[in-house]
Each structure stands twice: as C-alpha cells, then as structure tokens.
Design a protein around this motif. Sequence first.
Motif, PDB file in Angstrom:
ATOM      1  N   MET A  59       0.840  -1.174   0.022  1.00  0.00           N
ATOM      2  CA  MET A  59       0.094  -0.063  -0.106  1.00  0.00           C
ATOM      3  C   MET A  59       0.944   1.327  -0.105  1.00  0.00           C
ATOM      4  N   GLU A  60       0.682   2.123  -0.956  1.00  0.00           N
ATOM      5  CA  GLU A  60       1.489   3.315  -1.022  1.00  0.00           C
ATOM      6  C   GLU A  60       0.562   4.366  -0.784  1.00  0.00           C
ATOM      7  N   ASN A  61       0.593   5.153   0.129  1.00  0.00           N
ATOM      8  CA  ASN A  61      -0.300   6.430   0.483  1.00  0.00           C
ATOM      9  C   ASN A  61      -1.770   6.016   0.055  1.00  0.00           C
ATOM     10  N   GLY A  62      -2.072   4.810   0.615  1.00  0.00           N
ATOM     11  CA  GLY A  62      -3.573   4.428   0.661  1.00  0.00           C
ATOM     12  C   GLY A  62      -4.070   3.905  -0.720  1.00  0.00           C
ATOM     13  N   LYS A  63      -2.899   3.714  -1.438  1.00  0.00           N
ATOM     14  CA  LYS A  63      -3.195   3.044  -2.855  1.00  0.00           C
ATOM     15  C   LYS A  63      -2.535   1.736  -3.078  1.00  0.00           C
ATOM     16  N   MET A  64      -3.260   0.980  -3.595  1.00  0.00           N
ATOM     17  CA  MET A  64      -2.738  -0.380  -3.542  1.00  0.00           C
ATOM     18  C   MET A  64      -1.525  -0.599  -4.718  1.00  0.00           C
ATOM     19  N   GLU A  65      -0.228  -1.160  -4.622  1.00  0.00           N
ATOM     20  CA  GLU A  65       0.791  -1.320  -5.726  1.00  0.00           C
ATOM     21  C   GLU A  65       1.190  -2.437  -5.812  1.00  0.00           C
ATOM     22  N   VAL A  66       0.732  -2.970  -6.883  1.00  0.00           N
ATOM     23  CA  VAL A  66       1.170  -4.318  -7.287  1.00  0.00           C
ATOM     24  C   VAL A  66       2.308  -4.410  -8.389  1.00  0.00           C
ATOM     25  N   THR A  67       3.199  -5.424  -7.999  1.00  0.00           N
ATOM     26  CA  THR A  67       4.366  -5.761  -8.814  1.00  0.00           C
ATOM     27  C   THR A  67       4.173  -7.394  -9.217  1.00  0.00           C
ATOM     28  N   ASP A  68       4.693  -7.558 -10.148  1.00  0.00           N
ATOM     29  CA  ASP A  68       4.835  -8.796 -10.842  1.00  0.00           C
ATOM     30  C   ASP A  68       6.108  -9.493 -10.082  1.00  0.00           C
ATOM     31  N   GLY A  69       5.828 -10.710  -9.618  1.00  0.00           N
ATOM     32  CA  GLY A  69       6.943 -11.628  -9.007  1.00  0.00           C
ATOM     33  C   GLY A  69       6.869 -11.485  -7.682  1.00  0.00           C
ATOM     34  N   PRO A  70       7.681 -12.515  -7.068  1.00  0.00           N
ATOM     35  CA  PRO A  70       7.708 -12.657  -5.560  1.00  0.00           C
ATOM     36  C   PRO A  70       8.345 -11.332  -4.914  1.00  0.00           C
ATOM     37  N   PHE A  71       8.361 -11.405  -3.452  1.00  0.00           N
ATOM     38  CA  PHE A  71       8.686 -10.361  -2.660  1.00  0.00           C
ATOM     39  C   PHE A  71      10.374 -10.217  -2.796  1.00  0.00           C
ATOM     40  N   ALA A  72      10.979 -11.336  -2.990  1.00  0.00           N
ATOM     41  CA  ALA A  72      12.690 -11.200  -3.276  1.00  0.00           C
ATOM     42  C   ALA A  72      12.917 -12.199  -4.156  1.00  0.00           C
TER      43      ALA A  72
END
Lengths: 115, 391
Positions: A59-72
Amino acid sequence: MQYLLLIYADENAAPQPGTPEFGPFMQGYQEFTTHLQEKNAFVSGDELQPVATASTVTMENGKMEVTDGPFAETKEQLGGYYLVEAENLDMALEYASMIPSAAHGRVEVRPVVKY
Amino acid sequence: MLAALTKTLNDLQLAEDCLQDAVEVALRKWTDQDIPSSPSAWLITTAKRKAIDRIRRDANFASKEKQISHLLEMTSTSEQEPDLDAIPDKRLELLFTCCHPSLAEKTKVALTLNTVGGLNVDEIAHAFIEKKSTMAQRLARAKKKIKLAGIPYEIPALDLLPERLRDVLSVIYLIFNEGYSSSSGETLTNVDLSTEAIRVARILEQLLPDETEVSGLLALMLLHDSRRYARLNNDGQMIALEDQNRQKWDKGKFREGKALLTNTLKKQKIGPYQLQASISALHNESPSWEKTDWAQISALYQLLFQLQPSPVVRLNQAMAVSYAESIEPAMDILDEIAEHKNIQKYQPYYVARADLARRAGDVKRAKVYLNQAIELTNNEIEKEFLIKKMS
C-alpha cells in the motif's frame, strides 16, 4: 505448539514430471502427509504454483501497488508449506527433515504465534 | 538449582528471575540463627512461589491457568522443605538446550558459560572482548528464542543423542581453546575460560560416565592444561612445545588426565577426543622433545584421520612423520593438502612449511613461509613468537 514449515527449493532442481524420479518424489510427499496425519500433527499443507505466477502487493499512500513476481528474487523459491502440530522444536525439525524437497532444497521452520 | 527450576517452569528467563527473587528474600530473611536446614531446597520452594506471583501478574492470565495450577500443586504438596537430594539434577537437559543446533555458535558458548558454567554477563563479555550490553542482548535474544521456538529442555531422543552430544562437546572444547590460545586478545583475560571448560566437562562426565568421548575430552583438556604454565615465558611470550621446560608441567593434572584416559580406553569405544588425548599424553610422558615417541604419534594421527578426515589432522601427522621418518615424506603430505581451501588461510600450515624448509637447509624459503604465517596471525603474543623465530 504449531510450526510452519516453509519449503524453499530451486524450481528447476526438483524432479520434473515425465522423468523416472518424479513418481517416487510425489509419492514421498503423499507418504509424509499420511505420516503427519497418523501422528495427529497435520494442520494443513499445500503445494504452490510456480513463482512465475506470483504477485506482490504493497500500500503506497493508501493506494494498492502491485508488482509482478515474488517479494524477493532468490535462487530458491517458496514452493509449498506444511502447518504442523509438534511438541517442541526437535519434533518440528524432524518433520522438516522428512519433507522430500529437503533433499535438494531447504525448509525454514517457524513457530506460530498463539493468542 | 537453575536447571531444576527451568525444567519445572519451562522458561529459562522466568527461572532466572524467580531464583534471583528468592535469593533477595533469603538475604533479608536469613540471619545467623535462622538458616533453613536445606538452603537450596528453601530457595527452590521460594522461587516457585515467586513464579506463581510473576505468572499471575502476567497479562495473559487466562492462558497461563494450567501452568499456575501445576505449580500450586507442586508447592502445596511440598509444604515441608524437601531435602536437597530430592531436587532433580537438570543440568544435562540445560546443557543440551544451550548447545542446540538452532542457536549460533557464539550464542551457544555464551549461554553455556552463563547458565551451566555460572559466569555472569560481565565476565563473558570480557572474555570475548564484547561490550556488556551486546553480550546481554545476545543472551536475552537467545533465551527468547529458546522459549518462542520451543527448543526443548530435554535429553535428546536416542537417535539424536550422539549428534547432539558431539555438539555439546565441541562447544566445551571451543570454550577451552578460546581460553588456551585467547586468539583475539593482547594478553590472557582474567576470566579463565579453560578452567571453566574443564569445570563444565567434569559436570558432564559425572552425568554421563559411560560416554567415552566425554571422558576423552576431559582427559584431553587436562593434559593440555598441564602444560599451560610452561607455554609462556616471564615476558608473556609463547614457548613452543619443543623448547618448554618440562619440569614446569603440572604433574597433578597430567596424572588425573592420564588415569582418566587409561580407564576410558579400556571401554574400547574409541573416538577423536580419546585419540587426541592419547597423543597429548605421549608428549607429557616423554622426557624430551627428541625422545618423543613420534612413530606412535604418527600412527595415532593416521587413526584420527580415518575418523576425522580433515587437512588439519594431516598437517599434524606430517610433523610427526618428519621426526619419525624424515623430511621428504612429511613434505609430500603437505603438498597433498596444499590445495585445500581451509588450509590456505591456516597459519599453522605456513609455520609447518617454514619449519620443514629450515630443517632441510632452505633458509630463504623458510623466511617466505614465516612471513605468510605472520600475516595470518592477529594474536600479539603469537606474532612476537613468530617474529622471534625469523631471526
């Protein structure tokens, strides 16, 4: 106590479907799950889809950010888990050592917080 | 006492706190006329009562109900002071907990010294040249992990026991060696880790008299320790075994170590510590360096290498061979291990190389090797020793 056994392995290092090793490998998992059930130690457990299917959310500034792939991105990926009931860490470590993927990967053992 | 309480309460930190509470009460209450017939039993009973108080104060009261009723039962049934023999000896369990493989090496050492050895945080921090706060934090984190991860206070199951016992022994030997060589310090510390290691090994030997490697390790440490006062000269400089005044070796420690070793070898369950103790004893028994039974020492290293195939063992064997036979076969052994990655940064390897080169008459190469050895040393006493050798 409950312990989460997190199974990490290089997805390409595991026996692949269609090879002679694959059958015994999967059967090993079946036998291990049965063993846990017989000991009343099995809470839950699943295999995960390959890491290529992973999405990571923040969550960035109350907005959902989604990225492709695993956490690390790591050499070894989380491929599955077991949640087990065990009397103590030694018991949990023994269960972890029986997981077929421990032969080519690693199993992280984490105690679960109980409220 | 701490071990017994820990087992009852299943919480090392809680046990320590309650025992501390009980000691405080005792200091206030006990006067010359009024000392209980069994002080230890009194302390344990008081500590258990303190534990009930502490658990009650704990926010998670509901979830602790079972623990409290268990404790209440235990204290009410023992209203009369139990005699000391009735307190079960739980030091072995505690030792296995402290040396559990899920703890880091340094943590195992610190925990063992703190709970089984009885050194306080200050002393352990000093011995490891660490800040007191850092060491206190390390210990607190470890105790928390033991509790949260469910590391058991138990003697491991039979199938795990040999492996876990090896872990415990290696921690004790590590403590001994840290004290013996004090690798990271300028001078020897005032906390004597070698003596502490011997003390813990004595406890373990009492508890497990049939484990031959436990006796083997104790014998090995006693034999090494018998030479400690001959190892340094008046200026604190190191003296090689070769040049030590053998009159200064402690005959009492030697006799005790040797007697223990002889008894243990009779049981015919040989292991690496017993073999190393046997080698050490041969040095003790020899009237001089030249008269040492090098052939037998070389044979013992050969046996040791079969049990413990490490290049360090081969290195030691090479030196024995150089005296038992000649320089060439010894050099062959060193050539054979030269490529091993563990050996390339191992200072004694270069000292050995230098020694063989010098004895073969190649002074120039000897100096090159000695220089490499000096570069790899961070202990001032050893460095001085090597620099002196150069000239």
